[in-house]
Structures are given as structure tokens and as C-alpha cells.
Design a protein around this motif. Sequence first.
Motif, mmCIF file in Angstrom:
data_model
loop_
_atom_site.group_PDB
_atom_site.id
_atom_site.type_symbol
_atom_site.label_atom_id
_atom_site.label_comp_id
_atom_site.label_asym_id
_atom_site.label_seq_id
_atom_site.Cartn_x
_atom_site.Cartn_y
_atom_site.Cartn_z
ATOM 1 N N UNK A 12 0.830 -1.192 0.000
ATOM 2 C CA UNK A 12 0.000 0.000 0.000
ATOM 3 C C UNK A 12 0.869 1.247 0.000
ATOM 4 N N UNK A 13 0.413 2.248 -0.686
ATOM 5 C CA UNK A 13 1.139 3.498 -0.737
ATOM 6 C C UNK A 13 0.951 4.216 0.588
ATOM 7 N N UNK A 14 2.059 4.505 1.275
ATOM 8 C CA UNK A 14 2.014 5.158 2.574
ATOM 9 C C UNK A 14 1.804 6.656 2.439
ATOM 10 N N UNK A 15 2.574 7.300 1.582
ATOM 11 C CA UNK A 15 2.417 8.734 1.373
ATOM 12 C C UNK A 15 3.001 9.074 0.014
ATOM 13 N N UNK A 16 2.571 10.123 -0.524
ATOM 14 C CA UNK A 16 3.086 10.445 -1.846
ATOM 15 C C UNK A 16 2.725 11.869 -2.215
ATOM 16 N N UNK A 17 3.400 12.381 -3.234
ATOM 17 C CA UNK A 17 3.104 13.701 -3.759
ATOM 18 C C UNK A 17 1.811 13.631 -4.549
ATOM 19 N N UNK A 18 1.072 14.732 -4.585
ATOM 20 C CA UNK A 18 -0.126 14.743 -5.428
ATOM 21 C C UNK A 18 0.231 14.462 -6.880
ATOM 22 N N UNK A 84 -5.215 -6.782 0.738
ATOM 23 C CA UNK A 84 -3.942 -6.771 0.021
ATOM 24 C C UNK A 84 -3.606 -5.395 -0.543
ATOM 25 N N UNK A 85 -4.629 -4.585 -0.791
ATOM 26 C CA UNK A 85 -4.406 -3.224 -1.274
ATOM 27 C C UNK A 85 -4.093 -2.273 -0.123
ATOM 28 N N UNK A 86 -4.136 -2.773 1.111
ATOM 29 C CA UNK A 86 -3.816 -1.951 2.270
ATOM 30 C C UNK A 86 -4.943 -1.054 2.733
ATOM 31 N N UNK A 87 -6.171 -1.350 2.281
ATOM 32 C CA UNK A 87 -7.306 -0.510 2.649
ATOM 33 C C UNK A 87 -7.975 -0.947 3.946
ATOM 34 N N UNK A 88 -7.935 -2.244 4.233
ATOM 35 C CA UNK A 88 -8.544 -2.763 5.458
ATOM 36 C C UNK A 88 -7.587 -3.736 6.131
ATOM 37 N N UNK A 89 -7.869 -4.016 7.387
ATOM 38 C CA UNK A 89 -7.146 -5.063 8.098
ATOM 39 C C UNK A 89 -8.183 -5.948 8.765
ATOM 40 N N UNK A 104 -5.236 5.372 8.078
ATOM 41 C CA UNK A 104 -4.832 6.454 7.180
ATOM 42 C C UNK A 104 -5.124 6.173 5.709
ATOM 43 N N UNK A 105 -5.918 5.140 5.422
ATOM 44 C CA UNK A 105 -6.163 4.748 4.029
ATOM 45 C C UNK A 105 -6.805 5.872 3.222
ATOM 46 N N UNK A 106 -7.862 6.471 3.731
ATOM 47 C CA UNK A 106 -8.553 7.522 2.984
ATOM 48 C C UNK A 106 -7.701 8.784 2.903
ATOM 49 N N UNK A 107 -6.946 9.068 3.959
ATOM 50 C CA UNK A 107 -6.063 10.232 3.942
ATOM 51 C C UNK A 107 -4.981 10.113 2.885
ATOM 52 N N UNK A 108 -4.401 8.901 2.750
ATOM 53 C CA UNK A 108 -3.375 8.677 1.727
ATOM 54 C C UNK A 108 -3.942 8.909 0.339
ATOM 55 N N UNK A 110 -6.654 10.656 -0.520
ATOM 56 C CA UNK A 110 -7.015 12.055 -0.764
ATOM 57 C C UNK A 110 -5.768 12.901 -0.985
ATOM 58 N N UNK A 111 -4.661 12.564 -0.322
ATOM 59 C CA UNK A 111 -3.417 13.302 -0.524
ATOM 60 C C UNK A 111 -2.899 13.119 -1.948
ATOM 61 N N UNK A 112 -3.078 11.946 -2.502
ATOM 62 C CA UNK A 112 -2.639 11.678 -3.875
ATOM 63 C C UNK A 112 -3.441 12.508 -4.862
ATOM 64 N N UNK A 113 -4.726 12.661 -4.605
ATOM 65 C CA UNK A 113 -5.605 13.347 -5.541
ATOM 66 C C UNK A 113 -5.689 14.847 -5.314
ATOM 67 N N UNK A 114 -5.182 15.327 -4.190
ATOM 68 C CA UNK A 114 -5.296 16.738 -3.849
ATOM 69 C C UNK A 114 -4.503 17.606 -4.813
#
Length: 118
Positions: A12-18, A84-89, A104-108, A110-114
Motif C-alpha cells: 500500500x502506498x504510505x504517502x506520496x506527492x499529489x 492486500x491493497x492496504x485498505x482494510x485489516x 490512514x487509508x482515505x487520507x493517503x 485524498x493526498x494523492x488526488x489533492x
Amino acid sequence: MQGDVVVDPAGAVECCSPLVAEPVSAEHAAELARVFKAMGDPVRLRLLSLIASHAGGEACVCDLTDVFDLSQPTISHHLKVLREAGLISGERRGTWIYYRVQPDAFGRLSAVLARPRR
């Protein structure tokens, strides 16, 4: 990898630039596509919503299977894709597995799309 992209062991993508801040690398695009593909199925999107909106922020698989006109193995498959996509556990408690959305799934996502502020 490009920008501040960090991938956890589940992929799963932890953090990233928009996406609009800089071109996305091939590796980053593949990881993002996997997450968005997991959410792109109507059943999985509903499962994600049901889990996120359930009392206490978690739902037993027994609460999820009755909502759909699908077999239990099919629901389990969809939950596996989301996991497996890191959205749920999931956490086993006795006979049942309880699912919750990764904090932090939804935050990650939204940060990508912001769109960055200028």
C-alpha cells in the motif's frame, strides 16, 4: 520511486506527492492502480463503506455477508483484495474475522488526488 512515496510490506502506498505536482513513476502508478482497482469494484466499494460506517469502525464478516446476494467465498475474495491493497485489516476473534479500515487509508488517497495550493 518518485517524490516521497513509501510502500509498506502489503504494497500500500504510505504517502506520496499529489499526482498534479509531478509526473508519477511507473512503480508508483502500478501501486496506485492496484489500490484504485480494489476500490473500483462496486462490491468492494460497498464493503469498504460498510466497514468504515459500521458502529465502532469495524464489522464482523458475519455482518457483511448478509448484505449481498453473493456467496461467502466471493465476499471473502473481495475482502482479501481490499486487505492486500492496504485498505482494510482483519483480526480473527474466535470463529469470526473483524475488519476495519486502515486508519490512514482515505487520507493517503485524498493526498494523492489533492491539488497543491499555489
